[in-house]
Motif scaffolding. Structure first.
Motif, short mmCIF file in Angstrom:
data_model
loop_
_atom_site.label_atom_id
_atom_site.label_comp_id
_atom_site.label_asym_id
_atom_site.label_seq_id
_atom_site.Cartn_x
_atom_site.Cartn_y
_atom_site.Cartn_z
N SER A 1 0.81 -1.22 0.00
CA SER A 1 0.00 0.00 0.00
C SER A 1 0.85 1.27 0.00
O SER A 1 0.34 2.35 -0.29
CB SER A 1 -0.91 0.02 1.23
OG SER A 1 -1.76 -1.09 1.25
N LEU A 2 2.14 1.13 0.33
CA LEU A 2 2.98 2.31 0.52
C LEU A 2 4.12 2.44 -0.47
O LEU A 2 4.46 3.54 -0.90
CB LEU A 2 3.56 2.30 1.95
CG LEU A 2 2.58 2.44 3.12
CD1 LEU A 2 3.29 2.11 4.42
CD2 LEU A 2 2.00 3.84 3.17
N GLU A 3 4.75 1.32 -0.84
CA GLU A 3 6.04 1.39 -1.50
C GLU A 3 5.99 2.01 -2.90
O GLU A 3 6.99 2.59 -3.35
CB GLU A 3 6.68 0.00 -1.56
CG GLU A 3 5.86 -1.06 -2.26
CD GLU A 3 6.45 -2.45 -2.06
OE1 GLU A 3 7.49 -2.54 -1.38
OE2 GLU A 3 5.87 -3.43 -2.57
N ASP A 4 4.87 1.90 -3.59
CA ASP A 4 4.79 2.45 -4.95
C ASP A 4 4.16 3.83 -5.01
O ASP A 4 3.89 4.34 -6.09
CB ASP A 4 4.02 1.49 -5.85
CG ASP A 4 4.74 0.16 -6.04
OD1 ASP A 4 5.99 0.17 -6.04
OD2 ASP A 4 4.06 -0.88 -6.18
N ARG A 5 3.92 4.41 -3.86
CA ARG A 5 3.30 5.74 -3.83
C ARG A 5 4.36 6.77 -3.42
O ARG A 5 4.84 6.76 -2.29
CB ARG A 5 2.13 5.77 -2.84
CG ARG A 5 1.02 4.78 -3.20
CD ARG A 5 -0.18 5.00 -2.34
NE ARG A 5 -1.23 4.03 -2.60
CZ ARG A 5 -2.48 4.15 -2.17
NH1 ARG A 5 -2.83 5.21 -1.47
NH2 ARG A 5 -3.37 3.22 -2.44
N ARG A 6 4.68 7.64 -4.32
CA ARG A 6 5.74 8.61 -4.08
C ARG A 6 5.46 9.49 -2.86
O ARG A 6 6.35 9.78 -2.07
CB ARG A 6 5.92 9.48 -5.33
CG ARG A 6 7.05 10.47 -5.22
CD ARG A 6 7.20 11.26 -6.52
NE ARG A 6 8.25 12.24 -6.42
CZ ARG A 6 8.54 13.11 -7.38
NH1 ARG A 6 7.85 13.09 -8.51
NH2 ARG A 6 9.52 13.99 -7.22
#
Length: 615
Positions: A110-115
């Motif tokens: 949920s977090l790693e691909d969101r800049r």
């Protein structure tokens, strides 16, 4: 039609949907038989949830098995036809038992691909071991088993709006810290999180899009900020009202009741683009416990390190040095005389942008990572405040790492009435020093000084020796887990809905009634006797019958919304005034004409949000 005349797969389905009272083990067996018969493998690592009380669940599983390809939205949300993916998709809307988790790794997708979440993700991963240990510790002290997992939307709109972009360039980190710690807290406590950073994603989650809604229930809680609240209102238009009462707004500096009330604020010219939101004041969640009309959410001071970092720092010895609290050049301007005095006693270090013009004797490390800042704090004896930024987390981090704090006093106290920084904030709270919370901690950990008075500064410096680290429990991982868990389970009677709750929390047994003389607020009156003002008790005191129980004799009375200090009375006439508008109950206002009737309560040491009977 008899069971023997239908296919085995339909037979399984027939049995399952007509046996809602099956125990969990029987359900597992039947599900395994049914899906295996249809060439559908069950993931051994995907445990089946209890199905008691959810008769529709089995029917939906069967439908998903056959129809998951009917809409691309299903695959977009991770459905691949397996029993496990179907269960995950459907269960995100359910209210299963909340189990304290022993990992934060499942948050990675949920977090790693969101800049915009990059800094938040880094902090969460760096503190995972500490959070997990805190969860285990809290579970050992309190029974956390009888809780339902809530479905929670987290929508930090201001983070996505620009704060995240400056996080690695010396920008303010306070809000990012708080969002990181809230996400970690909710997840460790076992709740189902949906992280959203865009309006399309928000609409999809709430079922206002072309994708078929995946939720079988509405979200139980929504955490956002003031920017996010306005975006929700604009995107959902009139339908946002259905979510109004379950919203919690993260609000760093707090919103006072008179600024929150649209009619009152307009009538009294209380101008703020962040005000007039017409929520119940306790729906605003603050960073520090400075506004008792709001709810104290807090954050975590990162002072514990991984085992590897701990070993590395064991060799660090405290030196005769000071670390300055200021990452931007403008924080240092006009502070040369103050820093010169400190330089007479200590070597001065900074973590400021290398382009900044600072005194030549400062050893500047530039913008560095949090772990490197902690290493500097453990080397230093003094953490030097420059009077700005206001109310950030750094002074608490310094104290937790054994570093005494010079906390500049503000002359006069700063507020929206006299300071540009605060002039759009929805309150008139006076900030008496750079960090009023640590000011209350006091010496020998915090020295609140007049930085323009050399004698005052030198007195503090000569008094500072090596200090033992100190950190209030409310700013530890365990303390935040305890506080947030109690707020979710018990605030507004555990109903989560601020508008329709019939429960009583804190318990009425915690109420202590105190009279505030003219010109004195309830916040002040409660503090003077070692208590805190509790706005949840105002409705109970807002009647003549109840006031009589506390030796307040109302010979006459009336109900009005003409003042924000009611319930109150005029001592000379024993004429009582009661509040007709519940949104105008206020802990922080005073009046020269009235004696206020104040709802106070005790609190747990270093956990001010909770009364002694609250846990």
């Amino acid at each position: 039609m008899s069971a023997r005349n239908i296919s085995s797969s339909i037979y399984c389905y027939y049995v399952l949907i007509n046996r809602a009272n099956l125990n969990q083990q029987s359900t597992k067996v039947l599900l395994s038989v049914c899906f295996l018969d249809d060439k559908m493998k069950e993931d051994e690592n995907c445990p089946l949830p209890p199905m008691d009380g959810y008769p529709d669940c089995l029917e939906k599983l069967k439908w998903m098995k056959d129809m998951w390809r009917s809409n691309p939205c299903y695959s977009d949300h991770g459905v691949n036809g397996s029993l496990c993916s179907n269960l995950i998709y459907l269960s995100e809307g359910g209210l299963d038992r909340a189990v304290v988790r022993d990992t934060l790794k499942s948050l990675d997708p949920s977090l790693e691909d969101r800049r915009d979440f990059r800094w938040i993700h880094r902090r969460i991963r760096s503190m995972e071991k500490i959070w997990v240990e805190a969860g285990r510790s809290l579970s050992a002290k309190y029974d956390l088993t009888d809780r339902k997992a809530k479905h929670i939307l987290v929508y930090p709109a201001a983070v996505a709006g620009g704060i995240a972009r400056d996080a690695f360039r010396g920008g303010p980190l306070g809000e990012l810290v708080q969002w990181s710690d809230l996400i970690s807290t909710l997840y460790i406590l076992g709740h189902h999180l949906h992280l959203s950073a865009s309006i399309p994603d928000l609409k999809s989650f709430l079922g206002i899009s072309d994708c078929p809604p995946r939720l079988s229930v509405e979200p139980n809680l929504i955490y956002t900020d003031i920017v996010g609240l306005k975006e929700i209102q604009k995107a959902l238009q009139t339908s946002w009202i259905k979510y109004k009462c379950i919203i919690r707004v993260l609000d760093t500096f707090g919103t006072e009741p008179d600024f929150n009330h649209p009619t009152w604020a307009q009538k009294h010219n209380l101008m703020s683009s962040f005000g007039r939101l017409n929520l119940i004041p306790m729906q605003f969640y603050t960073m520090f416990p400075h506004t008792p009309d709001n709810t104290f959410l807090g954050f975590v001071v990162q002072h514990q390190l991984s085992s590897e970092e701990t070993e590395r720092l064991k060799s660090i010895r405290r030196k005769n040095q000071a670390l300055v609290y200021g990452k931007r050049a403008d924080f240092w301007q006009g502070k040369e005389a103050y820093l010169d005095i400190i330089h007479k006693y200590l070597e001065i270090h900074g973590t400021v942008d290398n382009s900044a013009s600072i005194p030549s004797y400062v050893k500047n490390h530039g913008i560095i990572k949090g772990t490197e800042v902690q290493a500097l704090l453990r080397q230093s004896k003094v953490f030097v405040g420059l009077s700005f930024p206001y109310e950030g987390p750094a002074p608490l981090e310094a104290i937790a790492n054994g570093c005494a704090v010079l906390n500049p006093r503000l002359h006069p106290p700063q507020s929206s009435l006299n300071t540009k920084f605060f002039n759009n904030k929805p309150n008139i709270r006076e900030v008496t020093s750079q960090n009023p919370y640590v000011e209350a901690i006091g010496e020998p950990y915090v020295f609140t000084i007049d930085m323009h008075n050399s004698t005052d500064v030198e007195r503090a410096l000569t008094a500072i020796l090596n200090q033992s680290p100190y950190l209030p429990y409310e700013f530890t991982c365990e303390g935040m887990l305890q506080r947030v868990n109690v707020l979710i389970e018990k605030q507004v009677g555990g109903m989560l809905d601020f508008c329709h709750s019939t429960g009583s929390w804190p318990p009425l047994s915690a109420l202590q009634v105190v009279k505030a003389e003219a010109h004195t607020s309830c916040k002040q009156a409660c503090q003077e006797v070692g208590l805190i003002c509790e706005p949840a008790f105002f409705p109970h005191l807002n009647s003549a019958n109840n006031l009589a129980k506390y030796s307040v004799d109302c010979e006459t009375s009336e109900i009005s919304d003409s003042h924000i200090v009611f319930p109150a009375y005029r001592n000379s006439s024993k004429h009582c005034m009661f509040q007709s508008d519940p949104l105008l109950f206020s802990c922080v206002r005073s009046d020269h004409s009235f004696i206020r009737i104040c709802p106070c309560r005790d609190y747990i040491k270093d956990q001010i949000a909770l009364c002694k009977a609250c846990i």
